[in-house]
Design an enzyme around this catalytic site. Sequence first.
Site, PDB file in Angstrom:
ATOM      1  N   HIS A   1      30.426  52.241  -0.908  1.00  0.00           N
ATOM      2  CA  HIS A   1      31.210  51.326  -0.006  1.00  0.00           C
ATOM      3  C   HIS A   1      32.464  51.408  -0.780  1.00  0.00           C
ATOM      4  CE1 HIS A   1      31.230  46.832   1.390  1.00  0.00           C
ATOM      5  NE2 HIS A   1      32.067  47.736   2.086  1.00  0.00           N
TER       6      HIS A   1
ATOM      7  N   HIS B   1      26.485  50.562  -3.421  1.00  0.00           N
ATOM      8  CA  HIS B   1      27.873  49.991  -3.788  1.00  0.00           C
ATOM      9  C   HIS B   1      29.025  51.016  -3.850  1.00  0.00           C
ATOM     10  CE1 HIS B   1      26.322  45.934  -3.785  1.00  0.00           C
ATOM     11  NE2 HIS B   1      25.697  46.116  -4.766  1.00  0.00           N
TER      12      HIS B   1
ATOM     13  N   HIS C   1      20.301  51.775  -4.643  1.00  0.00           N
ATOM     14  CA  HIS C   1      20.955  50.597  -4.445  1.00  0.00           C
ATOM     15  C   HIS C   1      22.507  50.613  -4.994  1.00  0.00           C
ATOM     16  CE1 HIS C   1      21.182  45.998  -4.175  1.00  0.00           C
ATOM     17  NE2 HIS C   1      22.202  46.250  -5.055  1.00  0.00           N
ATOM     18  N   GLU C   2      22.416  50.930  -6.170  1.00  0.00           N
ATOM     19  CA  GLU C   2      23.809  50.892  -6.827  1.00  0.00           C
ATOM     20  C   GLU C   2      24.696  52.129  -6.261  1.00  0.00           C
ATOM     21  OE1 GLU C   2      24.743  48.570  -8.631  1.00  0.00           O
ATOM     22  OE2 GLU C   2      22.716  47.691  -9.229  1.00  0.00           O
TER      23      GLU C   2
END
Length: 704
Positions: free
Chosen positions: A497, A494, A490-491
Amino acid sequence: MRRLPYRIPVLQNHRSSNSLIWQGCPFKRTVATWSPLATAFNSLHPRQDRYLQPTGLFGVEELISTSGFSLLKNKTLTNGIKIVDHVLQSPPTPPLVGLFDKLSDTLCATADLAEFVRLTHPDHKFRTAAEDTSRGISSYVEELNTNPGLYDALGKLLSSDAKYEMDEETRKVAELFLFDFEQSGIHLDNEKRRHFVELQEAILVIGAQFSQTASMPLPVPLSDLSMADELSRFYPISNGHVLIESAFLDSDNAELRKQAYISCLKPEETQLGTLDLLLKARHQLAQLVDYSSFSHRALRGTMAKTPENVMDFLKCAASMLQKPAKRELDILIGMKKSHSDGSGIEHLMPWDLHYYSTLAKYQSAKLNSSSIAAYFPLGACMEGLNSLFKSLFGITLEEQDPAKGELWSLDVQKLGVVHETEGLLGHIYCDFFSREAKLQQDSHFTIRGGRLLEDGSYQLPVVVVVCNFPPPSASSPPLLTHGMVENLFHEMGHAMHSMLARTQYQHVTGTRCSTDFAEVPSVLMEFFAWDPRVLTSFARHYKTRQSLPEEIALRLCQGRAMFGALEMQRQVLYAMIDQIYHGMHPLTGSTTDILAEVQEQYTVIPHAPGVYCSSRFSHLNGYGAKYYSYLWSRAVASRIWHQCFAKDPFCREIGDRYRHTMLAYGGGRDPNDLVSDMLQKTLTTSDLVQSLWEDLKATNPFYQ
């Protein structure tokens, strides 16, 4: 978090001839040796190049000591003043937007770094110095927010013909800066402006108080508990009190679970009063800047756009979930009966849900979390991410030697993100292990945003990924539960991105976009973490180097959404009360009554009299009318996964399209347009809800 004009944020396809075909794409067998990247993360200490020139934190030369924060703050403020003067002397032409972004970048580069250090640095003196710097920059930002010259310069630009000379991103950034000024009440008369500032300051204080209390253990006198001795085996004791840290116990004693739940969530008048004050102040502030509710103000510029759209989405989701949640509930009630004499058991109470759903998942998968963790040493997980990113985007994660003083802890690793043809794209600092005084929430921090510089070069992004994994021991490398693996993916979603965005302006780079869109890339990465083909491509036993058996991977992943409808109902409940609390005032009843009414109407788990979940729901402060973003972004990510990646999670063609269609733009384009371009379809509310349902069906054994 509120966006200010100067934002202060608090491969090749993997295939093998001896592979098992599953849903159209093969499992990949792994090799038996650790790569250099995996070896680095399986050990405690990073490499450090003694030939590199000593420097300060993140390579900032001033930050070789705590006194450097004051120097950095003064330097930043001096540069900010010069840029402001340049703005005020410039004509209302498109280059003005670049000056505003330069000012934003100058302030954010210091403020974002200071905020990170304040939350994570192991040295109290560094944290204190960083906090002082953060306050100083924030104070200057508030001055800029009330500078009519800056506001007028943007207004003239956007009301002139020059507006039509701008490209889409430039125009959007200019509108965001202007919107941010107006969100801060700059257009109000002096009396209203004074009131706005007072409310804003009060909201910060009240919100911090609410969050702090919500996250603190609740001290309950031993004399008030009929099962104090039993509870003391689960919770710490201090000064004659049991410190109840969680409402849910993994105990087979139903009465013990009940007592822990009720004790943790009992209404506390001071906390209820704090929430009322917070909601009232937020509503007053929104009305001062001409919004009918705080929710209307908070949702401006998001994918959802309005509270009405959010509530329509949540109600449709609640309706869709009613039957599958009832089916899951019946299964758990049957399990509860089988673990008792069965007489008189008709309901599953809130304190039963976590215990029986966890028990059912374990019995179904027959997997032990500790034995599974042996297949997920941290180094193997990082190598898995490296291989996945190489497959999808043609990038590799490369160990880099930090200079002396660049890191804040000896166990931090520095990575360069390198594209096969484009070269270095940015840097990720990996702060992965638990330690005292460190932020306990897994997080992604932007230290420096990417932007196009005046000389045509690109300012490379710098981010930190913070996790709280167990450190290596004398007998093993860091071993992750699958839940930790999911958090890591998940992290790193980010982080990708941030790395892959290539915007002109740092104000909209990477995750600097609406919350309901910023979570889409990170939630999408969770789907990769739950795919057996991906897991078996990297998961290896830390001792034997054997790959995770395919049969175990399938069992693990097929249990992902067991009782997913019940969990999603809980998220709908929280998102609904977040919207209602931040909607029209005065409220139709007390926050306690509203919670009970919404829970009884939209969930199958009965409300327990005498408890109040909202008092422990710290996201009411942090999210403030945006908690729905979790479900919204999950629906969008689900549609992208099933339509684009599910057939082959290593597909380079799809990865490149995803990068250049969505990730590259950050917040520089309307997020709904980005998603529509990726899916070749504009998503409706029905589409979003259907995506949630299809994901439940695809991964839940109850519906297959």
